[in-house]
Design a protein around this motif. Structure first.
Motif, PDB file in Angstrom:
ATOM      1  N   MET A  35       0.762  -1.193  -0.037  1.00 38.82           N
ATOM      2  CA  MET A  35      -0.112  -0.158   0.015  1.00 38.82           C
ATOM      3  C   MET A  35       0.777   1.230  -0.003  1.00 38.82           C
ATOM      4  SD  MET A  35      -3.107  -0.598   2.699  1.00 38.82           S
ATOM      5  CE  MET A  35      -4.260  -1.895   2.390  1.00 38.82           C
ATOM      6  N   THR A  36       0.383   2.315  -0.501  1.00 41.48           N
ATOM      7  CA  THR A  36       0.927   3.606  -0.713  1.00 41.48           C
ATOM      8  C   THR A  36       0.704   4.185   0.630  1.00 41.48           C
ATOM      9  OG1 THR A  36      -0.888   4.628  -1.648  1.00 41.48           O
ATOM     10  CG2 THR A  36       0.844   3.962  -2.988  1.00 41.48           C
ATOM     11  N   LYS A  37       1.479   5.299   1.162  1.00 42.53           N
ATOM     12  CA  LYS A  37       1.107   6.030   2.552  1.00 42.53           C
ATOM     13  C   LYS A  37       0.216   7.033   2.144  1.00 42.53           C
ATOM     14  CE  LYS A  37       5.951   5.707   4.019  1.00 42.53           C
ATOM     15  NZ  LYS A  37       7.117   6.284   4.609  1.00 42.53           N
ATOM     16  N   ASN A  38      -0.134   7.554   1.032  1.00 43.05           N
ATOM     17  CA  ASN A  38      -1.218   8.537   0.845  1.00 43.05           C
ATOM     18  C   ASN A  38      -2.292   7.681   0.256  1.00 43.05           C
ATOM     19  OD1 ASN A  38      -2.412  10.951   0.421  1.00 43.05           O
ATOM     20  ND2 ASN A  38      -1.764  11.118  -1.441  1.00 43.05           N
ATOM     21  N   GLN A  39      -3.350   7.413   1.249  1.00 43.83           N
ATOM     22  CA  GLN A  39      -4.206   6.489   0.941  1.00 43.83           C
ATOM     23  C   GLN A  39      -5.676   7.624   0.693  1.00 43.83           C
ATOM     24  OE1 GLN A  39      -5.051   3.458   0.109  1.00 43.83           O
ATOM     25  NE2 GLN A  39      -2.724   3.221   0.445  1.00 43.83           N
ATOM     26  N   VAL A  40      -5.488   8.719  -0.174  1.00 41.49           N
ATOM     27  CA  VAL A  40      -6.482   9.433  -0.455  1.00 41.49           C
ATOM     28  C   VAL A  40      -7.229   9.263  -1.897  1.00 41.49           C
ATOM     29  CG1 VAL A  40      -7.067  11.952  -0.631  1.00 41.49           C
ATOM     30  CG2 VAL A  40      -5.385  11.116   1.110  1.00 41.49           C
ATOM     31  N   LEU A  41      -8.262   9.251  -2.120  1.00 39.79           N
ATOM     32  CA  LEU A  41      -8.979   8.992  -3.083  1.00 39.79           C
ATOM     33  C   LEU A  41      -9.795  10.276  -3.710  1.00 39.79           C
ATOM     34  CD1 LEU A  41     -10.402   6.980  -5.364  1.00 39.79           C
ATOM     35  CD2 LEU A  41     -12.214   6.499  -3.900  1.00 39.79           C
ATOM     36  N   GLY A 263      -3.410  14.149 -12.476  1.00 45.38           N
ATOM     37  CA  GLY A 263      -3.441  13.303 -11.385  1.00 45.38           C
ATOM     38  C   GLY A 263      -4.235  14.022 -10.063  1.00 45.38           C
ATOM     39  N   LYS A 264      -5.161  14.846 -10.392  1.00 43.43           N
ATOM     40  CA  LYS A 264      -5.869  15.442  -9.228  1.00 43.43           C
ATOM     41  C   LYS A 264      -7.274  14.667  -9.116  1.00 43.43           C
ATOM     42  CE  LYS A 264      -4.185  20.110 -10.016  1.00 43.43           C
ATOM     43  NZ  LYS A 264      -4.543  21.366 -10.308  1.00 43.43           N
ATOM     44  N   LEU A 265      -7.391  13.718 -10.159  1.00 47.24           N
ATOM     45  CA  LEU A 265      -8.739  12.962 -10.024  1.00 47.24           C
ATOM     46  C   LEU A 265      -8.177  11.391 -10.316  1.00 47.24           C
ATOM     47  CD1 LEU A 265     -11.576  14.355 -12.130  1.00 47.24           C
ATOM     48  CD2 LEU A 265     -11.587  13.837  -9.741  1.00 47.24           C
ATOM     49  N   ASP A 266      -8.753  10.607  -9.664  1.00 48.04           N
ATOM     50  CA  ASP A 266      -8.583   9.270  -9.792  1.00 48.04           C
ATOM     51  C   ASP A 266      -9.540   8.370 -10.631  1.00 48.04           C
ATOM     52  OD1 ASP A 266      -6.189   8.601  -8.084  1.00 48.04           O
ATOM     53  OD2 ASP A 266      -7.707   9.492  -6.367  1.00 48.04           O
ATOM     54  N   GLU A 267     -10.447   9.041 -11.064  1.00 50.49           N
ATOM     55  CA  GLU A 267     -11.524   8.524 -12.118  1.00 50.49           C
ATOM     56  C   GLU A 267     -12.149   9.541 -12.844  1.00 50.49           C
ATOM     57  OE1 GLU A 267     -14.740   5.489 -10.559  1.00 50.49           O
ATOM     58  OE2 GLU A 267     -15.854   7.458 -10.601  1.00 50.49           O
ATOM     59  N   HIS A 528      -3.514   2.237  -9.721  1.00 42.26           N
ATOM     60  CA  HIS A 528      -3.180   1.752  -8.652  1.00 42.26           C
ATOM     61  C   HIS A 528      -4.429   1.692  -7.406  1.00 42.26           C
ATOM     62  CE1 HIS A 528       1.153   2.525  -9.873  1.00 42.26           C
ATOM     63  NE2 HIS A 528       0.526   3.504 -10.674  1.00 42.26           N
ATOM     64  N   LEU A 529      -5.500   1.739  -7.954  1.00 43.32           N
ATOM     65  CA  LEU A 529      -6.764   1.774  -7.281  1.00 43.32           C
ATOM     66  C   LEU A 529      -7.148   0.173  -7.243  1.00 43.32           C
ATOM     67  CD1 LEU A 529      -8.675   2.815  -5.094  1.00 43.32           C
ATOM     68  CD2 LEU A 529     -10.014   3.471  -6.913  1.00 43.32           C
ATOM     69  N   ASN A 530      -7.038  -0.367  -5.864  1.00 40.83           N
ATOM     70  CA  ASN A 530      -7.554  -1.707  -5.803  1.00 40.83           C
ATOM     71  C   ASN A 530      -8.762  -1.671  -4.767  1.00 40.83           C
ATOM     72  OD1 ASN A 530      -5.854  -3.679  -7.293  1.00 40.83           O
ATOM     73  ND2 ASN A 530      -4.498  -2.209  -6.657  1.00 40.83           N
ATOM     74  N   GLY A 531      -9.593  -2.890  -4.616  1.00 43.69           N
ATOM     75  CA  GLY A 531     -10.453  -3.150  -3.585  1.00 43.69           C
ATOM     76  C   GLY A 531     -11.725  -2.593  -3.578  1.00 43.69           C
ATOM     77  N   VAL A 532     -12.073  -1.798  -4.812  1.00 44.20           N
ATOM     78  CA  VAL A 532     -13.302  -1.107  -4.845  1.00 44.20           C
ATOM     79  C   VAL A 532     -14.365  -2.275  -5.184  1.00 44.20           C
ATOM     80  CG1 VAL A 532     -14.582   0.752  -6.098  1.00 44.20           C
ATOM     81  CG2 VAL A 532     -12.356   0.693  -5.663  1.00 44.20           C
TER      82      VAL A 532
END
Length: 550
Positions: A35-41, A263-267, A528-532
């Motif tokens: 996991m990355t340290k920055n867990q912000v979605l 890189g300001k949005l993940d989706e 890099h987003l998992n588990g959704v």
């Protein structure tokens, strides 16, 4: 003992045959060390936050991550126990007794009790509130009479026996009840908090509390931004990995695209066919099927207008259905990810016993949805002749957004091409949020309907005579009777399956509404987003166990 330490499977037993057996298991999705340290979605929205009141929401969107009820939907759309530890059903299958966990808490630290469910359900049916989806309570004892105004909400057949026993009485067996109860509307509400804040309740984050894995932060929100943080008292907080979910309002697709590239949005959602074709082979591309259907709704009413005289005839509605090439319609609007409608029930929503045929594929009146332009012309000429008309102008209402405009254009193009004497005027319909369904404002109306739980009844019930969402007022006594029989069925048996198929057949044979396509939403998502958990029914995205990897 805390729930996450219990590794026992909870099985409902034969009384709930046809449902997926719910289990409570220890998750293995931690992936410690990666996991990355920055867990912000970071997510986008097209509408501002107007309410946190589950009874006043027309869709739950991102907020479903702040709500949890007796059940929650799993990856397959089936119901598994959540705030309920166990359930017992009486032999007649008309009384469900839920035992709640004793270590579930609201985000303010209050204990979640059976009284919170009683209060929430009564409030949803109260005339002063009357939730948009209040029809989902039909079948619970006295709900029908409460909805019709003949009984007060306190007469609803639900009661608390102490803090941790919730008893639900039904008018008749309801095989689909667990699936219904997984819908967020059936979650609890904190009566103490609601009464404390009165009219302010749930109007702002500081006037609401939450039972789900996340809560809306009361700090740092603006008209264009709000965010969620982990609920510190959530029973399974050990498996909530994201530290923050930012939700930002973007008023244009270009703004969202720019933010995603930076890189300001993940989706970001793909809204055009060209974008879909360009990005469909990239790692971040995903097409999410969902149990919804784009349909043409008609105003079924007796008036003297030429439009109503024509559309009152079954032949005219069949002509409209036969004039539409659904495969081309989908390709020109949502792209290749959409599916041509096979009936009003979406593909993949429900299968027969022992994994037999998909319900949509088994719909008996498939021919009514087949592209047959020559037949459409004959039916249309006959309808005009019966109405003593040579031409007719119809208004086509559509919601004011890019997808719906494209669909309106495609509908107009295909219908006017094949139906001689038909002229269509497009009419915008404003997009409304958290408001009750308005009456139809066009002769033809492009709308989208969705299944709120994993059963054909979820879609078919929308078109019964007394359903408040049936704004076109199509009515058929035989259809209503079949839906009543299916709703009373004690289990998911073959007879219930045949009854529902027959009902779908009646709706299609009469073209009470005309289904067009089952759209799939397409996105680019941070790889890099998992588990959704992307659900196909009910609410769409569950971020409870989501996390970023390096």
């Amino acid at each position: 003992m805390k729930r996450w330490m219990i590794l026992l499977a909870v099985v409902l037993g034969a009384s709930l045959a046809g449902c997926t057996a719910p289990t409570t298991t220890k998750t293995t999705s931690d992936n410690k060390g990666v996991m990355t340290k920055n867990q912000v979605l970071n997510l986008a929205t097209t509408s501002s936050l107007t309410t946190l009141d589950t009874d006043r929401m027309t869709t739950f969107g991102r907020l479903n991550n702040t709500i949890e009820g007796l059940y929650q939907a799993n990856q397959d759309g089936q119901a598994q126990l959540a705030l309920a530890k166990s359930v017992k059903v009486n032999p007649d299958k008309t009384t469900y007794t839920f035992t709640l966990w004793k270590d579930s808490y609201w985000s303010n630290g209050d204990l979640i009790t059976a009284h919170d469910f009683v209060y929430a359900w009564r409030r949803a049916l109260d005339p002063r509130t009357k939730a948009t989806d209040a029809d989902l309570f039909r079948g619970i004892h006295h709900a029908r009479e409460i909805l019709s105004g003949n009984l007060p909400a306190k007469a609803l057949g639900v009661q608390a026996q102490g803090n941790f026993k919730l008893i639900v009485h039904l008018d008749h067996p309801m095989a689909e009840l667990p699936q219904r109860l997984a819908y967020p509307l059936f979650g609890p509400q904190n009566e103490r908090v609601a009464k404390r804040f009165g009219a302010k309740y749930a109007t702002k984050p500081e006037y609401q509390v939450y039972a789900g894995p996340f809560m809306v932060s009361s700090k740092g929100n603006t008209a264009k931004h709000w965010h969620m943080v982990p609920n510190p008292h959530y029973w399974d907080r050990k498996h909530v990995y994201l530290k923050r979910i930012n939700v930002t309002l973007y008023t244009s697709q270009k703004q969202a695209w720019d933010a995603y590239r930076q890189g300001k949005l993940d989706e970001v959602r793909l809204l055009t066919k060209n974008n879909i074709q360009h990005y469909e082979h990239q790692d971040g591309y995903t097409a999410r099927p969902y149990s919804r259907m784009v349909i043409i709704s008609y105003r079924h009413q007796t008036t003297v207008t030429a439009a109503d005289q024509v559309l009152a005839q079954k032949q005219a509605r069949l002509a409209i259905s036969h004039a539409i090439d659904r495969k081309r319609f989908g390709q020109k609007t949502y792209g290749n990810t959409s599916l041509p409608a096979q009936g009003i029930v979406p593909a993949g929503l429900s299968r027969g016993l022992r994994g037999t045929a998909d319900f949509a594929n088994a719909q008996p009146e498939q021919k009514t949805l087949k592209y047959q332009p020559n037949l459409a012309q004959r039916e249309w000429r006959a309808a005009l002749k019966y109405a003593h008309l040579k031409t007719v102008r119809l208004t086509l209402s559509y919601r004011d957004d890019p997808y719906n405009y494209a669909m309106a254009q495609q509908t107009k193009q295909q219908l006017t091409r094949h139906l001689t004497g038909l002229k269509i005027s497009l009419k915008k319909r404003p997009w409304t949020q958290n408001k009750r369904t308005a009456p139809l404002n066009g002769d033809l109306n492009l709308t989208t309907v969705r299944a709120q739980y994993a059963d054909p009844l979820a879609m078919l019930a929308l078109f019964t005579s007394n359903n408040t969402t049936n704004t076109g007022h199509w009515s058929n006594p035989a259809y209503d009777e079949l839906l009543e029989q299916a709703s009373n069925a004690p289990s998911f048996n073959a007879q219930r399956w045949r009854t529902l198929l027959k009902a779908d057949g009646i709706l299609m044979k009469n073209q009470g509404v005309t289904p067009l396509i089952q759209p799939a939403s397409t996105y680019l998502v941070n790889p890099h987003l998992n588990g959704v958990q992307f659900n196909t029914v009910g609410t769409q995205s569950n971020f409870k166990q989501a996390y970023f990897v390096r």
